[in-house]
Design a protein around this motif. Sequence first.
Motif, PDB file in Angstrom:
ATOM      1  N   ASP A  98      27.195   1.294  -6.902  1.00  0.00           N
ATOM      2  CA  ASP A  98      25.792   1.685  -6.857  1.00  0.00           C
ATOM      3  C   ASP A  98      25.551   2.609  -5.666  1.00  0.00           C
ATOM      4  OD1 ASP A  98      23.027   1.555  -7.661  1.00  0.00           O
ATOM      5  OD2 ASP A  98      22.717   0.393  -5.822  1.00  0.00           O
ATOM      6  N   ARG A 101      27.188   5.969  -6.341  1.00  0.00           N
ATOM      7  CA  ARG A 101      26.421   6.723  -7.326  1.00  0.00           C
ATOM      8  C   ARG A 101      25.250   7.455  -6.665  1.00  0.00           C
ATOM      9  NH1 ARG A 101      21.837   5.614  -9.508  1.00  0.00           N
ATOM     10  NH2 ARG A 101      21.777   3.475  -8.765  1.00  0.00           N
ATOM     11  N   LEU A 176      27.874   7.838 -12.127  1.00  0.00           N
ATOM     12  CA  LEU A 176      28.352   7.922 -10.742  1.00  0.00           C
ATOM     13  C   LEU A 176      27.645   9.043  -9.996  1.00  0.00           C
ATOM     14  CD1 LEU A 176      32.142   7.455 -11.409  1.00  0.00           C
ATOM     15  CD2 LEU A 176      30.692   5.918 -10.100  1.00  0.00           C
TER      16      LEU A 176
END
Length: 398
Positions: A98, A101, A176
Motif C-alpha cells: 500500500d 503504491r 502499484l
Amino acid sequence: MIQVGIVGKPNTGKSTFFAAATLIDVKRAPYPFTTINPNIGIGYVKTQCVCRELGVKDNPRNSICIDGWRFVPVELIDVAGLVPGAWQGRGLGNMFLDHLRRAPVLIHVVDASGSTNEEGQPVPPGTHDPLKDVAFLEKELEMWVYQILSKDWEKISKLIDFQKNYEELYAKFTGLGISASIVDQAIDELGLRGKKATSWSQENLLDLVRFLLKKAKPIVIAANKADIDVSIDNIKRMQQELGDRYIVVPTSAEAELALRKADKAGLIRYLPGDGDFEITGDPTSDQRKALEYIREKVLKRWGSTGVQEAINKAVFEKLGMIVVFPVENEKTFSDSKGNVLPDAFLVKGDATPRDLAFEIHTEIGKRFAFAIDARTGRRLSSNDKLTHRMVIKIVTSH
Ligand SMILES: Nc1nc2c(ncn2[C@@H]2O[C@H](COP(=O)(O)OP(=O)(O)O)[C@@H](O)[C@H]2O)c(=O)[nH]1
Ligand SMILES: [Mg+2]
C-alpha cells in the motif's frame, strides 16, 4: 498531495528522518496540524519564495514562508522496515505494498556507517558494507513486484494474447501506482510488443519489472549517519559506484532532528537545509556540546544535514516537479480575501496553465479560458508551459 516513501532495512534511521522532516515549529504554520496516521506525516520541499523579488509581504495559506524561503507540503510515509526475503513473508505484505503504491518516489535511508547488518541488527561501525543495502533493496522491490506479476501470469498472459491488448497487464500495475503509459513504454523498449505474452520468459518478466520500477519508483539514497567518521569513506564509495544510477545525499537525520528541536525550543535559530545555526537562547553545556558536534561532524563536513536536500532532490529532480504561485489578483498577487501569495502548488514540470487550473479545482479547470503571467502581464494559453516559481492568474469563462 505528492507522497514520498521512506524505505530501508530496520535501524538505518528511517523513523528519525521522518520525525525530523515532519517536525515543524507550529507557530510558523498557518494551518492546523492533523496526523493522518502515525506513519504518514507532512514534510516540506524548500524553494526560494517570490515575495522578496516582488517586494511584497506574503501571507501563505497552504504553505509556509520563512526568511524568503517557501516550504511547500508533501506527504512523507515511514514505510515499515524491509529485511531480506520480506517479499516471501506475510504480515508486512499488504501495508508495504500500500505504501509502495502511493509513493511515486522513494528515499532509501541507508546506514552509511555500516553499523547495522543486513537484517538491520546493530554491529560495530564499519563492519557492514552499505553498498550491499542498495543492491538488496533493489532486489527486494523487484521480487515484490515480480511475485505479484508471476502469481497470475498464466492467466494474464492468456488474456493478453486472447484479447490482443494489454489491459490485464495495466490493471496489475495500476494497483502499484504505475500508469498504463509507462507499461506501454516498457513493452516497446523491451521489444515485447510483437511477442506472444504466453511465450514471455521469466527473464522478460524480470526485465519488465526492473524497467517499471526504475521509471515509476525512482530512488534517492540518503546516506545516513554521515556524522559517524567511518561513514566518510563509505559515502565517497557510494557516490563513486552508484552516482550514475542514483542521487546519493549524505544525511544525518539525528542531527536534523536535534537542530529542529533546538530551534523549536528557542535555543538556536535554524532553518531546515541551512549550513549553520545561530545560538539565540541559553543552552546547557551538554546541549552546547551536542550542537558543536553537529556543527563539526555534519554541517562543516557536508554543508547541511542533508534531510531537506534529500526531499528536494526526490521531488524536484527525480519527479521533475516545479512550484507555482496561483493568485486571483495579478496586480496585488493576492487571493480574493487579500492574502498575498497565499498558495504554492507543486505541479509536474511540463504542466500547462490548464493543468494548474484543474489542480486548483475541477470546476476552474473546466471553465479555464486563459492565464496571465503576473510578473509580466503576458497572456498564456492552455498550450503554454508553466515554469518554476511562476506567479499565475487563471481566468475562467462563465
Ligand atoms: N549517529 C547517528 N545515529 C542515527 C542517525 N539517524 C538515526 N540514528 C540512530 O539509529 C537508530 C535507529 O534509528 P531509527 O530512526 O529508529 O531507525 P529505523 O528502524 O530505520 O526507523 C537510533 O538509535 C537512532 O538514534 C544519524 O544521523 N546519526
Ligand atoms: Mg522505524
